[in-house]
Design an enzyme around this catalytic site. Structure first.
Site, PDB file in Angstrom:
ATOM      1  CG  HIS A  23       0.140   0.106   6.851  1.00 11.21           C
ATOM      2  ND1 HIS A  23       1.291   0.261   6.152  1.00 11.21           N
ATOM      3  CD2 HIS A  23       0.506  -0.202   8.113  1.00 11.21           C
ATOM      4  CE1 HIS A  23       2.318   0.055   6.948  1.00 11.21           C
ATOM      5  NE2 HIS A  23       1.871  -0.234   8.141  1.00 11.21           N
ATOM      6  CG  HIS A  77       6.061  -0.340  16.740  1.00  9.49           C
ATOM      7  ND1 HIS A  77       5.368   0.841  16.861  1.00  9.49           N
ATOM      8  CD2 HIS A  77       5.890  -0.744  15.437  1.00  9.49           C
ATOM      9  CE1 HIS A  77       4.824   1.135  15.693  1.00  9.49           C
ATOM     10  NE2 HIS A  77       5.106   0.195  14.821  1.00  9.49           N
ATOM     11  CD  GLU A  79       1.807  -0.545  12.403  1.00  3.18           C
ATOM     12  OE1 GLU A  79       2.966  -0.090  12.408  1.00  3.18           O
ATOM     13  OE2 GLU A  79       1.084  -0.586  11.384  1.00  3.18           O
ATOM     14  CG  ASP A  81       2.881  -4.905  12.628  1.00  2.33           C
ATOM     15  OD1 ASP A  81       2.573  -3.965  13.382  1.00  2.33           O
ATOM     16  OD2 ASP A  81       3.893  -4.889  11.910  1.00  2.33           O
ATOM     17  CG  HIS A 143       6.726   3.194  11.152  1.00  5.00           C
ATOM     18  ND1 HIS A 143       5.552   3.170  10.456  1.00  5.00           N
ATOM     19  CD2 HIS A 143       6.715   2.099  11.920  1.00  5.00           C
ATOM     20  CE1 HIS A 143       4.876   2.075  10.760  1.00  5.00           C
ATOM     21  NE2 HIS A 143       5.565   1.415  11.643  1.00  5.00           N
ATOM     22  CG  ASP A 162       8.109  -1.750  12.349  1.00  3.78           C
ATOM     23  OD1 ASP A 162       7.848  -2.927  12.030  1.00  3.78           O
ATOM     24  OD2 ASP A 162       7.240  -0.955  12.736  1.00  3.78           O
ATOM     25  CE1 TYR A 190       9.103  -3.722   7.192  1.00  9.61           C
ATOM     26  CE2 TYR A 190      10.725  -2.064   7.802  1.00  9.61           C
ATOM     27  CZ  TYR A 190       9.659  -2.884   8.132  1.00  9.61           C
ATOM     28  OH  TYR A 190       9.147  -2.846   9.410  1.00  9.61           O
ATOM     29  CG  HIS A 221       8.018  -6.936   9.888  1.00  8.47           C
ATOM     30  ND1 HIS A 221       6.803  -7.550  10.053  1.00  8.47           N
ATOM     31  CD2 HIS A 221       7.851  -5.675  10.369  1.00  8.47           C
ATOM     32  CE1 HIS A 221       5.944  -6.708  10.608  1.00  8.47           C
ATOM     33  NE2 HIS A 221       6.559  -5.564  10.821  1.00  8.47           N
TER      34      HIS A 221
HETATM   35 FE1  FEO Z   1       5.090  -0.480  12.587  1.00  9.99          FE
HETATM   36 FE2  FEO Z   1       5.739  -3.762  11.965  1.00  9.99          FE
HETATM   37  O1  FEO Z   1       4.809  -2.311  12.676  1.00  9.99           O
END
Ligand code: FEO
Length: 392
Positions: A23, A77, A79, A81, A143, A162, A190, A221
């Site tokens: 993104h 989370h 999202e 990913d 986030h 995250d 990041y 991550h």
């Molecule tokens: Fe907000 Fe790693 O996803």
């Protein structure tokens, strides 16, 4: 390869060596989607991965347990990913999905969840899984509204999703296995590109984490924090503060090198007065790298030629990206550029600065018609020197 963190707790993540876009974040070092498996009376998977990593994730889990034996999947989370494999995992294992109300809402809006059985948790809730207890702490807007972290009380491990992550693909898993300077640079990049818009919430989140007894911080991550837990917590406090260094970021694009010449002349003036200067051509530098340097800078200077009565498109893209990330307003901001017959770009840049409440500094040398000649370059250099004496 699966990596043991403590007895019966494993990293079963997926390393994405190839990903180069996230993104708007140019992930030149790749990334990883870190899933964690806790084997106990109830087997728990914490977070999953992007949908195309399903086979890799399953292969890793299989080296420890039969994936059908997963009892709970924690969704810190929603999202994609981290949630991209959950549908297939639920189908395979009939695992219950542990998340908070917002997480459930976001999962429902992204996937067909009719067959999913949810356990909804709130801050402070605990779930016993046998020898271990998992405690949940919501971290909304870090986030997304649904973000939370999971703390394994007995093993003193924080699964932070995250928060504290880095977009890097590595064969190493722990902070003591990699170069510290590079790791903190990656963590800062990041932070500047993922967490910055809500950084005012970071100090409370860090203080909550500091109240826990922590052996490991396991983000979703990048590298796991073991020896540098205290350092990364301190860096998060620093990056979320409004302190700045005596530093200038000059980001520009150029058509026939005129805007470039202005950029370098102002940069030299600042630098000769002892200001740390970073100069970037926006077309040749990932936007996320420029943002990493902006968060602790005192000066931000953006340059663009005027093209067809408008700003140069790469500069427009950078401004849109920066506006979304909302760096601190306590910066001195300068717009500059070259033009042929009608100057438009600097006003557009200034409008962007105004949206971010930066204090704009102007000077007659900042709009150059065609090519800046020697005398003009000298004025830009002197402006840089003068700018170094101004404080926000
Ligand atoms: Fe907000 Fe790693 O996803």
């Amino acid at each position: 390869m699966v990596v043991k963190i403590k007895d019966n707790i494993y990293w079963v993540g997926s390393v994405d060596w190839e990903v180069r876009e996230f993104h708007g974040y140019e992930t030149l070092k790749g990334s990883s989607y870190n899933s964690y498996l806790i084997v106990d009376e109830k087997n728990v998977l914490i977070d999953s991965a992007k949908h195309y990593m399903f086979e890799e994730l399953i292969e890793g889990i299989k080296t420890v347990i039969d994936p059908k034996d997963i009892d709970y999947i924690v969704v810190n989370h929603a999202e994609k990913d981290h949630s991209g494999c959950i549908g297939k995992l639920v189908k395979l294992s009939d695992a219950k999905v542990i998340t908070n109300e917002k997480g459930k809402e976001d999962l429902n809006l992204q996937f067909n969840t009719e067959d999913w059985e949810f356990i909804i948790v709130d801050t402070g809730d605990e779930i016993n899984i046998g020898k271990r207890t998992l405690k949940f702490i919501k971290t909304p807007m870090l986030h997304w509204p649904d973000n939370m972290v999971t703390y394994c009380i007995e093993d003193k491990i924080l699964f932070s999703n995250d928060a504290f992550g880095q977009h890097i693909a590595t064969s190493e898993r722990f902070d003591y296995e990699v170069s510290s300077d590079e790791l903190f640079d990656d963590a800062k990049e990041y932070f500047a590109n993922i967490l910055l818009p809500y950084k005012m919430l970071i100090p409370n989140a860090v203080n909550a984490v500091k109240g826990l007894d922590i052996d490991y911080i396991c983000p979703s991550h990048g590298i796991i924090w073991k020896e540098k837990v205290e350092e990364i917590l301190n860096y998060y406090m620093k990056w979320s503060s409004d302190n700045y260094k005596n530093k200038a970021v000059i980001a520009y694009d150029t058509m026939y090198n005129s805007t470039k010449k202005i950029a370098h002349a102002i940069g030299k003036g600042l630098s000769d007065e002892g200001v740390e200067v970073k100069i970037y051509n926006i077309s040749k530098t990932p936007m996320n790298t420029i943002m990493r340097e902006i968060i602790d800078s005192k000066y931000i200077l953006i340059g663009s030629p005027t093209l067809n009565s408008n700003i140069y498109p790469p500069v427009a893209m950078f401004l849109a990206y920066m506006e979304g990330l909302k760096p601190d307003s306590n910066k001195l901001a300068v717009a500059f550029g070259s033009y042929g017959w009608m100057e438009m770009a600097t006003d557009i840049i200034k409008k962007s600065f105004e949206k971010l409440n930066f204090k704009v500094i102007d000077d007659e040398c900042l709009k150059c018609r065609f090519v800046p000649k020697e005398e003009y370059i000298k004025k830009c250099y002197e402006f840089g020197k003068k700018l170094s004496k101004i404080t926000p």
